[in-house]
Design an enzyme around this catalytic site. Structure first.
Site, PDB file in Angstrom:
ATOM      1  N   SER A  18       0.829  -1.211   0.000  1.00 46.15           N
ATOM      2  CA  SER A  18       0.000   0.000   0.000  1.00 46.15           C
ATOM      3  C   SER A  18       0.865   1.263   0.000  1.00 46.15           C
ATOM      4  CB  SER A  18      -0.978   0.003   1.180  1.00 46.15           C
ATOM      5  OG  SER A  18      -0.295   0.158   2.398  1.00 46.15           O
ATOM      6  N   ARG A  70      22.888 -14.188   3.515  1.00 44.90           N
ATOM      7  CA  ARG A  70      22.259 -12.868   3.329  1.00 44.90           C
ATOM      8  C   ARG A  70      22.982 -12.081   2.227  1.00 44.90           C
ATOM      9  NH1 ARG A  70      18.606 -10.725   6.451  1.00 44.90           N
ATOM     10  NH2 ARG A  70      18.930 -12.070   8.235  1.00 44.90           N
ATOM     11  N   ARG A  96      13.067  -7.948   5.123  1.00 42.05           N
ATOM     12  CA  ARG A  96      14.376  -8.590   5.274  1.00 42.05           C
ATOM     13  C   ARG A  96      15.365  -7.538   5.750  1.00 42.05           C
ATOM     14  NH1 ARG A  96      15.915 -13.368   2.698  1.00 42.05           N
ATOM     15  NH2 ARG A  96      18.024 -12.540   2.622  1.00 42.05           N
ATOM     16  N   ILE A  97      16.298  -7.984   6.563  1.00 42.28           N
ATOM     17  CA  ILE A  97      17.376  -7.081   6.979  1.00 42.28           C
ATOM     18  C   ILE A  97      18.433  -7.113   5.881  1.00 42.28           C
ATOM     19  CG2 ILE A  97      19.220  -6.728   8.659  1.00 42.28           C
ATOM     20  CD1 ILE A  97      17.250  -7.825  10.769  1.00 42.28           C
ATOM     21  N   ASN A 112      13.618   3.976   4.143  1.00 41.39           N
ATOM     22  CA  ASN A 112      12.675   2.994   4.691  1.00 41.39           C
ATOM     23  C   ASN A 112      11.571   3.735   5.435  1.00 41.39           C
ATOM     24  OD1 ASN A 112      11.708   0.394   5.527  1.00 41.39           O
ATOM     25  ND2 ASN A 112      12.608   0.768   7.543  1.00 41.39           N
ATOM     26  N   HIS A 114       9.058   3.206   8.745  1.00 43.66           N
ATOM     27  CA  HIS A 114       8.959   2.357   9.936  1.00 43.66           C
ATOM     28  C   HIS A 114       7.770   2.820  10.781  1.00 43.66           C
ATOM     29  CE1 HIS A 114      10.326  -0.251  13.146  1.00 43.66           C
ATOM     30  NE2 HIS A 114      10.054   0.733  13.975  1.00 43.66           N
ATOM     31  N   GLU A 179       1.334   6.940   6.928  1.00 45.94           N
ATOM     32  CA  GLU A 179       2.461   6.528   6.078  1.00 45.94           C
ATOM     33  C   GLU A 179       2.220   6.929   4.616  1.00 45.94           C
ATOM     34  OE1 GLU A 179       4.199   2.643   8.466  1.00 45.94           O
ATOM     35  OE2 GLU A 179       2.900   2.315   6.754  1.00 45.94           O
TER      36      GLU A 179
HETATM   37  C1  GRF Z   1       4.204  -0.510   6.805  1.00 45.61           C
HETATM   38  O1  GRF Z   1       3.449  -0.392   7.963  1.00 45.61           O
HETATM   39  C2  GRF Z   1       5.618  -0.065   7.049  1.00 45.61           C
HETATM   40  O2  GRF Z   1       5.751   0.842   8.085  1.00 45.61           O
HETATM   41  C3  GRF Z   1       6.302  -1.343   7.444  1.00 45.61           C
HETATM   42  O3  GRF Z   1       5.679  -2.349   6.683  1.00 45.61           O
HETATM   43  C4  GRF Z   1       4.352  -1.961   6.366  1.00 45.61           C
HETATM   44  C5  GRF Z   1       4.166  -2.151   4.897  1.00 45.61           C
HETATM   45  O4  GRF Z   1       2.843  -1.978   4.489  1.00 45.61           O
HETATM   46  N1  GRF Z   1       7.720  -1.233   7.215  1.00 45.61           N
HETATM   47  P1  GRF Z   1       2.460  -2.033   2.930  1.00 45.61           P
HETATM   48  O5  GRF Z   1       2.994  -3.360   2.386  1.00 45.61           O
HETATM   49  O6  GRF Z   1       3.100  -0.857   2.259  1.00 45.61           O
HETATM   50  O7  GRF Z   1       0.960  -1.980   2.886  1.00 45.61           O
END
Ligand code: GRF
Length: 196
Positions: A18, A70, A96-97, A112, A114, A179
């Site tokens: 999303s 990795r 994944r890290i 990223n 978070h 987000e």
């Molecule tokens: C989000 O909540 C983001 O913060 C986390 O993973 C989720 C991904 O959601 N890292 P989507 O796949 O973009 O819907």
């Protein structure tokens, strides 16, 4: 918007996608001068792949192989990404890290999102942990990726007030909405800095 100056993005996902969609929608709406050149998923069943196909974006599934380290996996990612010469690697729910090999290769060009107000609540299960701690506020952060997990320079944050009725599911939904606003905005901030 000029495609000549558009920032080239490669997006990495593992699931719903999303956030990828929000970025693509911002591009389609002419609000973000960028172009997603490739979307990679480490899982073949990620719904984000369907979203990317519908948007006409090149997709690639790179599954981890049994016994692969990795760094070996990340080398495959690098080989897939490099021909696209991206300005920015956008992690959008990539579960994944990443190895130092990958992070050094794309030094300073990986971001990223978070689901917490970093530096608080690094790692997984942030909504449950925030509720268990009785926090008043929660949020989401876009940050640069460094070798230390969830510790790179912060670009933008959004904060919400936790309601007495909130549970982990409602928080996840509310944070997702934030987000979707801040991820395109963070990329725009980077574009503004780059093109200055
Ligand atoms: C989000 O909540 C983001 O913060 C986390 O993973 C989720 C991904 O959601 N890292 P989507 O796949 O973009 O819907």
């Amino acid at each position: 918007m000029s495609t000549e100056t558009a920032l080239t993005l490669v997006v990495l996902i593992s699931g719903e996608g999303s956030n990828f969609q929000a970025i693509q929608d911002a591009i389609d709406a002419g609000k973000l001068n960028a172009r997603i050149s490739l979307l990679i998923s480490n899982r073949a069943d990620a719904n984000g792949l369907n979203r990317a196909s519908r948007a006409g974006i090149d997709c690639s599934v790179i599954k981890p192989l049994r016994g692969q380290s990795r760094s070996e996996y990340d080398q495959k990612l690098i080989e897939a990404i490099d021909p696209h010469t991206p300005d920015l690697i956008v992690l959008a729910g990539f579960m994944r890290i990443l190895s130092p090999l990958f992070i050094k290769h794309f030094c300073g060009r990986i971001i990223n999102i978070h689901p917490s107000l970093l530096p608080a609540y690094k790692g997984l299960d942030t909504h449950q942990r925030v509720l268990a701690a009785g926090e008043k506020y929660h949020g989401a952060t876009v940050h640069y990726v460094t070798e230390e997990l969830d510790a790179g320079e912060r670009i933008i944050q959004s904060r919400i007030t936790i309601d007495a009725k909130d549970n982990a599911t409602t928080l996840q939904q509310r944070i997702h909405r934030e987000e979707h606003i801040i991820y395109p905005r963070a990329i725009q901030l980077i574009i503004d800095q780059t093109r200055r």
